[in-house]
Design an enzyme around this catalytic site. Sequence first.
Site: not given
Ligand code: NOJ
Length: 741
Positions: A274
């Site tokens: 993530d």
């Molecule tokens: C953080 C989020 O937790 C995740 O779900 C997302 O895909 C990513 N950022 C990318 O934006």
Amino acid sequence: MKRLLITLLAAFALLPALAQDDVESRVEELIFRMTLDDKIGQLHQIDGRTDLGKVCDMIRKGQISSIMNIVDAAVIDSLQRIALEESPAGIPILFSRDIVHGFKTILPIPLGQAASFDDALIRSAARNTALEATEIGIKWAFAPMMDIARDPRWGRIAEGFGEDPYLASRLAVSVVEGYQGEDLSDELSMAACAKHFVAYGAAEGGRDYNTTYVPLRSLYDTYFPPFKACVDAGVASFMSSFNDNDGVPATGNKWLLSEVLREDWGFQGMVVSDWGSVGGLIPHGVAGDKKEAAKICLEAGCDMDMMSYSYLNHLKELIAEGSVSMQTLDEAVRRVLRLKVRLGLLEKPYTRKASESVIYSEAVLETACRLAEESSVLLKNDGVLPIAEEVKTVLVCGPMADAAYDQLGTWALDGDKTHTITPIAAIRRELPSDVKLIYANPLSYPRAQSSDDFKALKKAARKADVIIAFVGEEQMMSGEAHSLSNLHLQGQQSEMLEALASCGKPLVTVIMAGRPLVIGSELELSNAVLYMWHPGTMGGQAAYNLLWGLSNPSGKLPVTFPRNEGQIPIYYNHKHTSHIAKGTEGNLDSVPREKPQSVMGHTSSYLDVAPTPLLPFGFGLSYTTFELSNLRVDNPVISDSEAVVFYVDVKNTGDREGCEVVQAYVGRKTASTTRPMKELKAYERVSLKAGESKTLRLEIPAESLAFCRKDMSWGTEPGNYVLTVGTSSEGGLRSYFKLEK
Ligand code: NOJ
């Protein structure tokens, strides 16, 4: 070498869908020619919302594998051209985006979609999303999000399919199938990403990013199933979660990413971290610096580093020192390249040229509208809905009646609010000319605090035959990093409803929100309540269609509604306990002073609120009524390799066509571990004309009764099972079957 690759790419362009062997040989061809720097670059993902000049330089150096958040086809193609023609290895870039519930045409939030219990409709809406997104060059979506969420304080409950592993598994698979299509290399397909692995929805206190403590048994029984189902359905990628579970951050959890996901489940795809979660090991306190974090995460099985730059800046040194092996690095690179090859990026790296745009096309909007209708749950109706022909004056009010942005919900990054159909827009357009519309908006947005205009509002209400109040949550109240501790309607919305209810006219309350709210008193003072979640671009049209009876509500709650925040977590598939509540507890007035404790009965309950929910999982009304009868189990004794087959008659006993979701739950009295009282194991939507009956045939394979047994092995246990078939998680017809070994 670059020229050689371009020749190779051109040759591949002639090939049809790829066999596994072809994929592997292409990957090996590529990897054979790559330098260490090229390889490290393939593990690096950046955010494109930055200085593009810098991005171009990095591409030229071969430092970027994937770029997020560029949604302009011309920019995508120009960056792609640089990657192909000017980067050392000439490997195409994978463009990605958070496409969580629609791309341009925004669908209801996933929690809303889950209320439809309609796998096929979700699949086709997701397919439309892929068509829209690939039209501008996005080939990788960070969705579906399948975190089981039993805490509505958590803002990201909006992004998933609710509290139940079985429902979430089926619906997550539908999204994967819709995004990826039959063939990942189809120009119209994009790779899905199963996220967030794992237990992220169990954040302590409902505070986003918080630590989780989900024991092994619950991981297997509750949190893993949707992920496993997506692996079985061929999901192309996984995203590790931000949280640490039981002390180990997911992105650096080798057991999770390598043993469970790859060795046990056979996942062949790629794992991305993530955002910054490789570097996140430092604030978690399990790595001293990014170099250490890079080593831990790569070795754990996280292939691509989203935005922390730990891999890009430190892997070379780690390899040179010998503290990370070339083999480990190559394996991660292979998994990234495999995805690019499977997506057909080598043959067709540029944005497809759509002969006709599907973005906001009629067909796409129509599906979005149907999904918004099916997602809406009728929670109460004393007969005021659908609005009768005799109604000649309608008052429409409330902050969500014309909230073009807010009704799109969280993660509506590309949804253009000028395309949103708000309720008032639809009502203005559709209302028959002999019906008078009064529109008043005393609260400019849901958190607005002024009640100055309530007097005028009441005056208008007294002139109306029916009042329709659109209330709820702004887009900003849910989603990532948007958790709440108070789940009542914000601002003066409840006061507005009270003012309206005091006018003595039928009050219809429509709620648009990103989570289950605490709405006991609003339910009581309204004549009807329709819960639409954040319904997306077509939400207003869907509201009109439902309120005026052009379509009939059929949604069912995918999550339990608590009576108050203190009941959280509350979910239907809770376990048998030794002191089961009777259901009558929770009346503080009946608590005596200075009496022995036993008077209260020693049950698992509260003194001040009933142990039961406000509204149970699976609940939802219709404008018609349904009756289930004649449940019969075809084969009441099954073996491990069989399925229990049962039939039930469903009759539409009302006077209009409608759709019921028949739900089958299974429970056991005894097992080697404590088990949920009941668990959803099958469901089916059935559409019936007035008076019509159908016999449904449902089945539950024995393998879906498997669980984490006392010795921690995964499997079934012989014994007697209770089957309950109903129209919500409460009540229903009962029967029994037996599993024999
Ligand atoms: C953080 C989020 O937790 C995740 O779900 C997302 O895909 C990513 N950022 C990318 O934006």
